[in-house]
Write a protein that holds these residues in place. Structure first.
Motif, mmCIF file in Angstrom:
data_model
loop_
_atom_site.group_PDB
_atom_site.id
_atom_site.type_symbol
_atom_site.label_atom_id
_atom_site.label_comp_id
_atom_site.label_asym_id
_atom_site.label_seq_id
_atom_site.Cartn_x
_atom_site.Cartn_y
_atom_site.Cartn_z
ATOM 1 N N UNK A 1 0.846 -1.192 0.000
ATOM 2 C CA UNK A 1 0.000 0.000 0.000
ATOM 3 C C UNK A 1 0.879 1.240 0.000
ATOM 4 N N UNK A 2 0.657 2.092 -1.004
ATOM 5 C CA UNK A 2 1.470 3.288 -1.202
ATOM 6 C C UNK A 2 0.559 4.507 -1.138
ATOM 7 N N UNK A 3 0.579 5.242 -0.033
ATOM 8 C CA UNK A 3 -0.228 6.475 0.024
ATOM 9 C C UNK A 3 0.283 7.490 -0.995
ATOM 10 N N UNK A 4 -0.648 8.177 -1.644
ATOM 11 C CA UNK A 4 -0.258 9.249 -2.561
ATOM 12 C C UNK A 4 -0.560 10.597 -1.905
ATOM 13 N N UNK A 5 0.280 11.609 -2.143
ATOM 14 C CA UNK A 5 1.477 11.624 -2.966
ATOM 15 C C UNK A 5 2.600 10.767 -2.360
ATOM 16 N N UNK B 1 -5.851 16.231 0.203
ATOM 17 C CA UNK B 1 -5.237 17.497 0.601
ATOM 18 C C UNK B 1 -5.929 18.076 1.828
ATOM 19 N N UNK B 2 -7.237 17.810 1.973
ATOM 20 C CA UNK B 2 -7.988 18.291 3.137
ATOM 21 C C UNK B 2 -7.526 17.629 4.426
ATOM 22 N N UNK B 3 -6.811 16.499 4.309
ATOM 23 C CA UNK B 3 -6.251 15.801 5.469
ATOM 24 C C UNK B 3 -4.724 15.850 5.432
ATOM 25 N N UNK B 4 -4.185 16.928 4.885
ATOM 26 C CA UNK B 4 -2.736 17.119 4.762
ATOM 27 C C UNK B 4 -2.081 15.965 4.005
ATOM 28 N N UNK C 1 8.164 13.192 1.663
ATOM 29 C CA UNK C 1 8.567 13.705 0.363
ATOM 30 C C UNK C 1 7.501 13.207 -0.612
ATOM 31 N N UNK C 2 6.677 14.096 -1.197
ATOM 32 C CA UNK C 2 6.962 15.504 -1.492
ATOM 33 C C UNK C 2 6.233 16.535 -0.636
ATOM 34 N N UNK C 3 5.362 16.136 0.285
ATOM 35 C CA UNK C 3 4.464 17.120 0.902
ATOM 36 C C UNK C 3 5.042 17.815 2.125
ATOM 37 N N UNK D 1 -2.868 29.684 -7.141
ATOM 38 C CA UNK D 1 -1.995 28.755 -6.419
ATOM 39 C C UNK D 1 -2.368 28.730 -4.942
ATOM 40 N N UNK D 2 -2.517 27.534 -4.388
ATOM 41 C CA UNK D 2 -2.720 27.375 -2.944
ATOM 42 C C UNK D 2 -1.722 26.347 -2.435
ATOM 43 N N UNK D 3 -1.254 26.552 -1.204
ATOM 44 C CA UNK D 3 -0.208 25.665 -0.695
ATOM 45 C C UNK D 3 -0.340 25.480 0.810
ATOM 46 N N UNK D 4 -0.478 24.231 1.234
ATOM 47 C CA UNK D 4 -0.440 23.924 2.653
ATOM 48 C C UNK D 4 0.972 24.151 3.177
ATOM 49 N N UNK D 5 1.074 24.517 4.454
ATOM 50 C CA UNK D 5 2.407 24.723 5.019
ATOM 51 C C UNK D 5 2.903 23.417 5.630
ATOM 52 N N UNK D 6 4.025 22.901 5.146
ATOM 53 C CA UNK D 6 4.540 21.632 5.655
ATOM 54 C C UNK D 6 5.200 21.778 7.015
#
Length: 395
Positions: A118-122, A145-148, A174-176, A313-318
């Protein structure tokens, strides 16, 4: 000449492809800002370099045990106890030619034909390719994306079949750049124990965290989870040692022994002087890491804010690593492009800024950019991307 079926299924690494194209443009005299490479822009600390030089001067340039020199394996075991209160013996550690090779070797010894992972994406681009090379099957589960971008307990339960052998957890990602909390890991761990699934815990970015959230290894949550977890790590990111190629795996003895045996027929052993450099890294305090982290945090804070001001462009803060993973779907639509790949290619050609399209990570609406470059270059890159978007916006 016919090539093997296994290599014909491989998808080339988009990160390396973008980096190579950016380098070619730069070599041709263009002012290229490369945001694709996943490595710190700091040099390896001097005390590590000196340790490797001393190893060479002392004649430590010959073959070592396939699993790594005992001193380094002990130092890694000591690190696991210091950082996570996990007790491991040196024979539960195998040192590899980079963390990437630790993952490759692990999948080779774990998977039979048709076994599922099982590979979560991203996801990091090499996970599915390495699974396929071991004749396994990557099973993708979308991290919303709503759950980071993180995998949930319910999603994991639903994805499991009788063929499921393992699940990958990468935190920080990586990458989020996102991290799992203790509660989230406990929930996932409960499912893994229930179904006796091996957990591949990729912790390569554990030292690069910019919030108050602490890194937690799922292996430290219970003795049963420790037995079912193989931890993958290395010195590449934490100590700016990407070129030294030292990674490792830590886990149950049977798995580690199998990985060591396989390494004896592939790499023979990790580079001897690199091992002594890594030994110095783990015999020192974290001050060099803290200095690098401070620079990364400043870049993250400033670049994240400016990214969110770009049209569409929208971007969550890691929380960690050194990547931003903005959603650019609206910007692509506004500028009249069909795909993220076309959009990224146009930015590289017109503005000489190299981004990595998210499709290679299983997230086609996003792009990855690394902030492991100087802040002035990051600012200039954002200025160029802004100019590109505004020039192409369809009126």
């Amino acid at each position: 000449m016919k090539l093997s079926n296994r290599v014909q299924t491989l998808t080339p690494s988009q990160t390396l492809a973008i980096t190579a194209k950016a380098k070619a443009l730069k070599d041709a005299g263009h002012d290229v800002i490369g945001l694709g490479a996943g490595e710190p822009d700091f040099n390896t600390p001097n005390f590590i370099i000196e340790a490797a030089k001393k190893a060479m001067d002392d004649g430590l340039t010959r073959y070592t045990p396939s699993g790594g020199v005992l001193e380094l394996r002990q130092a890694i075991a000591n690190k696991m106890f210091k950082d996570h209160q996990l007790n491991y013996e040196p024979d539960q550690v195998v040192v590899t030619t980079g963390a990437k090779h630790a993952l490759y070797t692990l999948f080779q010894v774990l998977l039979n034909k048709g076994d599922e992972v099982i590979v979560p994406t991203p996801y990091w681009v090499s996970y599915p390719e390495q699974i396929k090379l071991a004749e396994g099957k990557p099973v993708y589960v979308k991290g919303e994306e709503s759950n980071q971008f993180k995998l949930t307990k319910e999603q994991l339960e639903q994805a499991i079949t009788e063929k499921t052998r393992a699940v990958i957890i990468n935190s920080p990602s990586n990458p989020t750049g996102m991290m799992y909390t203790k509660e989230e890991l406990e929930a996932l761990g409960e499912i893994c124990v229930k179904h006796n699934i091996i957990i591949v815990s990729d912790e390569i970015y554990e030292k690069l965290i910019y919030t108050d959230q602490k890194h937690i290894s799922i292996a430290q949550l219970s003795e049963q989870l420790k037995k079912q977890t193989v931890i993958i790590n290395g010195v590449s990111k934490s100590h700016a040692m990407t070129g030294w190629r030292i990674g490792y795996a830590v886990g149950r003895k049977t798995i580690i022994k199998a990985m060591t045996n396989l390494a004896s027929h592939s790499t023979s052993n990790p580079t001897s002087m690199s091992q002594y450099g890594a030994l110095a890294a783990y015999s020192h305090d974290d001050q060099p890491i803290e200095e690098m982290k401070a620079a990364f945090k400043e870049r993250l804070d400033q670049t994240h804010e400016k990214l969110n001001q770009l049209p569409g462009v929208t971007c969550l803060k890691p929380s960690g690593a050194f990547y931003l993973f903005p959603n650019v779907k609206e910007a692509i639509e506004q500028t009249g492009f069909e795909t993220t790949e076309e959009w990224v290619k146009a930015i590289l050609e017109e503005e000489k800024v190299a981004l990595v399209p998210g499709a290679g990570f299983g997230a086609p609406d996003n792009v990855r950019l690394s902030y492991a470059i100087h802040l002035d270059q990051l600012d200039e890159a954002i200025t160029r991307i802004d100019r590109f978007i505004k020039r192409h916006i369809q009126v």
